[in-house]
Design a protein around this motif. Structure first.
Motif, PDB file in Angstrom:
ATOM      1  N   THR A   3     -16.776   8.707 -32.968  1.00 21.03           N
ATOM      2  CA  THR A   3     -15.643   7.801 -32.836  1.00 21.03           C
ATOM      3  C   THR A   3     -14.352   8.608 -32.759  1.00 21.03           C
ATOM      4  O   THR A   3     -14.380   9.839 -32.656  1.00 21.03           O
ATOM      5  CB  THR A   3     -15.570   6.846 -34.047  1.00 21.03           C
ATOM      6  OG1 THR A   3     -15.227   7.607 -35.222  1.00 21.03           O
ATOM      7  CG2 THR A   3     -16.900   6.140 -34.277  1.00 21.03           C
ATOM      8  N   ASN A   4     -13.228   7.922 -32.854  1.00 23.95           N
ATOM      9  CA  ASN A   4     -11.933   8.611 -32.903  1.00 23.95           C
ATOM     10  C   ASN A   4     -11.286   8.473 -34.277  1.00 23.95           C
ATOM     11  O   ASN A   4     -10.081   8.627 -34.419  1.00 23.95           O
ATOM     12  CB  ASN A   4     -10.999   8.086 -31.816  1.00 23.95           C
ATOM     13  CG  ASN A   4     -10.706   6.612 -31.964  1.00 23.95           C
ATOM     14  OD1 ASN A   4     -11.327   5.925 -32.784  1.00 23.95           O
ATOM     15  ND2 ASN A   4      -9.779   6.110 -31.176  1.00 23.95           N
ATOM     16  N   VAL A   5     -12.102   8.174 -35.302  1.00 23.72           N
ATOM     17  CA  VAL A   5     -11.624   8.116 -36.690  1.00 23.72           C
ATOM     18  C   VAL A   5     -12.512   9.010 -37.540  1.00 23.72           C
ATOM     19  O   VAL A   5     -13.634   9.344 -37.154  1.00 23.72           O
ATOM     20  CB  VAL A   5     -11.635   6.674 -37.249  1.00 23.72           C
ATOM     21  CG1 VAL A   5     -10.663   5.809 -36.485  1.00 23.72           C
ATOM     22  CG2 VAL A   5     -13.037   6.066 -37.197  1.00 23.72           C
ATOM     23  N   VAL A   6     -12.012   9.390 -38.723  1.00 18.12           N
ATOM     24  CA  VAL A   6     -12.749  10.340 -39.561  1.00 18.12           C
ATOM     25  C   VAL A   6     -13.978   9.711 -40.205  1.00 18.12           C
ATOM     26  O   VAL A   6     -14.881  10.400 -40.660  1.00 18.12           O
ATOM     27  CB  VAL A   6     -11.850  10.945 -40.657  1.00 18.12           C
ATOM     28  CG1 VAL A   6     -10.737  11.770 -40.030  1.00 18.12           C
ATOM     29  CG2 VAL A   6     -11.270   9.862 -41.560  1.00 18.12           C
ATOM     30  N   GLY A   7     -14.022   8.386 -40.252  1.00 14.42           N
ATOM     31  CA  GLY A   7     -15.124   7.670 -40.888  1.00 14.42           C
ATOM     32  C   GLY A   7     -14.582   6.377 -41.482  1.00 14.42           C
ATOM     33  O   GLY A   7     -13.562   5.851 -41.029  1.00 14.42           O
ATOM     34  N   VAL A   8     -15.258   5.868 -42.499  1.00 13.73           N
ATOM     35  CA  VAL A   8     -14.806   4.650 -43.176  1.00 13.73           C
ATOM     36  C   VAL A   8     -13.809   5.038 -44.265  1.00 13.73           C
ATOM     37  O   VAL A   8     -14.099   5.902 -45.099  1.00 13.73           O
ATOM     38  CB  VAL A   8     -15.992   3.883 -43.788  1.00 13.73           C
ATOM     39  CG1 VAL A   8     -15.496   2.638 -44.536  1.00 13.73           C
ATOM     40  CG2 VAL A   8     -16.989   3.481 -42.703  1.00 13.73           C
ATOM     41  N   VAL A  68     -33.933   3.689 -39.830  1.00 16.46           N
ATOM     42  CA  VAL A  68     -33.285   4.966 -39.534  1.00 16.46           C
ATOM     43  C   VAL A  68     -32.898   5.613 -40.861  1.00 16.46           C
ATOM     44  O   VAL A  68     -32.242   4.991 -41.694  1.00 16.46           O
ATOM     45  CB  VAL A  68     -32.038   4.777 -38.645  1.00 16.46           C
ATOM     46  CG1 VAL A  68     -31.406   6.124 -38.324  1.00 16.46           C
ATOM     47  CG2 VAL A  68     -32.410   4.041 -37.362  1.00 16.46           C
ATOM     48  N   LYS A  69     -33.274   6.859 -41.062  1.00 11.27           N
ATOM     49  CA  LYS A  69     -33.094   7.492 -42.371  1.00 11.27           C
ATOM     50  C   LYS A  69     -31.625   7.718 -42.725  1.00 11.27           C
ATOM     51  O   LYS A  69     -31.207   7.486 -43.865  1.00 11.27           O
ATOM     52  CB  LYS A  69     -33.860   8.817 -42.415  1.00 11.27           C
ATOM     53  CG  LYS A  69     -35.373   8.641 -42.363  1.00 11.27           C
ATOM     54  CD  LYS A  69     -36.078   9.978 -42.462  1.00 11.27           C
ATOM     55  CE  LYS A  69     -37.587   9.805 -42.410  1.00 11.27           C
ATOM     56  NZ  LYS A  69     -38.295  11.098 -42.474  1.00 11.27           N
ATOM     57  N   ASN A  70     -30.855   8.203 -41.767  1.00 10.20           N
ATOM     58  CA  ASN A  70     -29.448   8.508 -42.017  1.00 10.20           C
ATOM     59  C   ASN A  70     -28.618   8.104 -40.812  1.00 10.20           C
ATOM     60  O   ASN A  70     -28.962   8.446 -39.677  1.00 10.20           O
ATOM     61  CB  ASN A  70     -29.249  10.010 -42.272  1.00 10.20           C
ATOM     62  CG  ASN A  70     -30.006  10.504 -43.481  1.00 10.20           C
ATOM     63  OD1 ASN A  70     -29.601  10.271 -44.612  1.00 10.20           O
ATOM     64  ND2 ASN A  70     -31.116  11.189 -43.252  1.00 10.20           N
ATOM     65  N   VAL A  71     -27.529   7.398 -41.068  1.00 11.78           N
ATOM     66  CA  VAL A  71     -26.621   6.978 -40.003  1.00 11.78           C
ATOM     67  C   VAL A  71     -25.234   7.511 -40.334  1.00 11.78           C
ATOM     68  O   VAL A  71     -24.785   7.406 -41.477  1.00 11.78           O
ATOM     69  CB  VAL A  71     -26.595   5.445 -39.857  1.00 11.78           C
ATOM     70  CG1 VAL A  71     -25.665   5.036 -38.719  1.00 11.78           C
ATOM     71  CG2 VAL A  71     -28.003   4.893 -39.622  1.00 11.78           C
ATOM     72  N   HIS A  72     -24.558   8.059 -39.336  1.00 14.36           N
ATOM     73  CA  HIS A  72     -23.264   8.702 -39.562  1.00 14.36           C
ATOM     74  C   HIS A  72     -22.198   8.123 -38.643  1.00 14.36           C
ATOM     75  O   HIS A  72     -22.468   7.848 -37.472  1.00 14.36           O
ATOM     76  CB  HIS A  72     -23.343  10.208 -39.268  1.00 14.36           C
ATOM     77  CG  HIS A  72     -24.394  10.938 -40.035  1.00 14.36           C
ATOM     78  ND1 HIS A  72     -24.115  11.684 -41.161  1.00 14.36           N
ATOM     79  CD2 HIS A  72     -25.737  11.044 -39.844  1.00 14.36           C
ATOM     80  CE1 HIS A  72     -25.241  12.221 -41.620  1.00 14.36           C
ATOM     81  NE2 HIS A  72     -26.231  11.843 -40.834  1.00 14.36           N
ATOM     82  N   ILE A  73     -21.006   7.955 -39.168  1.00 15.46           N
ATOM     83  CA  ILE A  73     -19.809   7.750 -38.347  1.00 15.46           C
ATOM     84  C   ILE A  73     -18.942   8.992 -38.526  1.00 15.46           C
ATOM     85  O   ILE A  73     -18.529   9.313 -39.647  1.00 15.46           O
ATOM     86  CB  ILE A  73     -19.009   6.502 -38.773  1.00 15.46           C
ATOM     87  CG1 ILE A  73     -19.811   5.225 -38.523  1.00 15.46           C
ATOM     88  CG2 ILE A  73     -17.692   6.432 -38.014  1.00 15.46           C
ATOM     89  CD1 ILE A  73     -19.110   3.955 -38.989  1.00 15.46           C
ATOM     90  N   ILE A  74     -18.704   9.705 -37.426  1.00 17.95           N
ATOM     91  CA  ILE A  74     -17.905  10.927 -37.511  1.00 17.95           C
ATOM     92  C   ILE A  74     -16.876  10.948 -36.378  1.00 17.95           C
ATOM     93  O   ILE A  74     -16.984  10.206 -35.399  1.00 17.95           O
ATOM     94  CB  ILE A  74     -18.772  12.206 -37.464  1.00 17.95           C
ATOM     95  CG1 ILE A  74     -19.479  12.347 -36.118  1.00 17.95           C
ATOM     96  CG2 ILE A  74     -19.785  12.202 -38.595  1.00 17.95           C
ATOM     97  CD1 ILE A  74     -20.255  13.652 -35.983  1.00 17.95           C
TER      98      ILE A  74
END
Length: 289
Positions: free
Chosen positions: A205-210, A257-263
């Protein structure tokens, strides 16, 4: 005399990455790539380099891409009005032709070309190829040819991965009547990751995360489990456009899904920082802490 300090630092970084390379070698990693990270050449190159490195050290990356900004630009150039309903593009017969041309044509093949320049094999696909993505049309007013994924041809994807080929997938599917449908790229990535039971699903994404406070980039929430996610939405800490993305993350976790990331995909080599370093970046979603 050669100054070894900088070389020792590089060697230390490689040694730090070793256990993660062992852990994720042979594992399927679904990456969703889109938004502003697709607009600058250097960002695109960084993301492709990360995908290439993942493949070279034994991971099995699957790249799902969006392209909403490019679609809007093309519609504007053709003097076709862009309309949205509840965040989804209203897609009539004229618009779906443009969507297919931009996503499955220009963007998809450009990504494949960039991967090929690193002497790796990639195949550009949409959900129309090998019935890769079967969909149900969204029943939400007069929104047109927009679908939600109901079935993924995992056999076909696995056959490509087993040959060392990187699938590059455009978010277009086909419904039971043979209609071509536009699909939200986040939902496509989550559906593919869930169907494959992938090790990781990464949203660039264009943000660091939540964030606890969306005005404060230092308020990053690094880990969210299923209970936390529901609470954060109810308390409106997660709000507006982040809600559907977090919902997508939580659903993927529920679906296996074991791990989901927003980066932040605008950070140089963000996926490598997430996958191959102790600290990682962004927000991680898991079933339980």
């Amino acid at each position: 005399m050669v100054n070894l300090e900088k070389y020792l630092e590089k060697a230390s970084t490689l040694v730090e990455a070793l256990p993660y390379i062992k852990k994720f070698s042979g594992k399927k990693i679904v990456v969703k790539y889109g938004g502003s990270s697709m607009q600058e050449a250097r960002m695109i190159e960084n993301i492709i380099e990360d995908i290439v490195l993942m493949r070279l050290i034994g991971m099995k990356p699957i790249l799902v891409h969006g392209g909403g900004l490019a679609i809007t630009q093309m519609l504007n150039d053709l003097q076709i009005k862009s309309e949205f309903l509840d965040g989804l593009r209203v897609t009539d017969e004229q618009t779906i032709d443009v969507v297919q041309m931009v996503l499955a044509g220009k963007i998809n093949k450009n990504i494949v070309k960039l991967i090929g320049q690193h002497n790796l094999e990639a195949v550009g696909l949409s959900g129309l190829d090998a019935n890769l993505l079967k969909v149900d049309k969204v029943k939400n007013g007069d929104i047109g040819f927009v679908g939600t994924v109901k079935e993924v041809n995992t056999k076909f994807i696995n056959s490509l991965l087993d040959q060392g080929i990187i699938p590059v997938i455009a978010p277009i599917g086909i419904d039971d009547e043979g209609n071509t449908c536009n699909i939200n790229a986040d939902d496509v990535a989550a559906a593919i990751a869930s169907s494959l039971k992938s090790e990781k699903l990464i949203f660039l994404t264009n943000v660091v995360g939540v964030l606890k406070d969306k005005e404060d980039p230092n308020s990053l929430i690094t880990l969210i489990d299923l209970k936390d996610g529901e609470k954060l939405i109810k308390s409106k800490i997660i709000s507006d456009g982040m809600i559907p993305k977090v919902d997508c993350c939580l659903k993927a976790v529920k679906d296996g899904v074991k791990n989901v990331h927003i980066i932040d995909g605008t950070i140089q080599h963000s996926m490598i920082l997430e996958l191959l370093t102790k600290k990682g970046i962004g927000t991680l979603f898991k079933e339980e802490k």
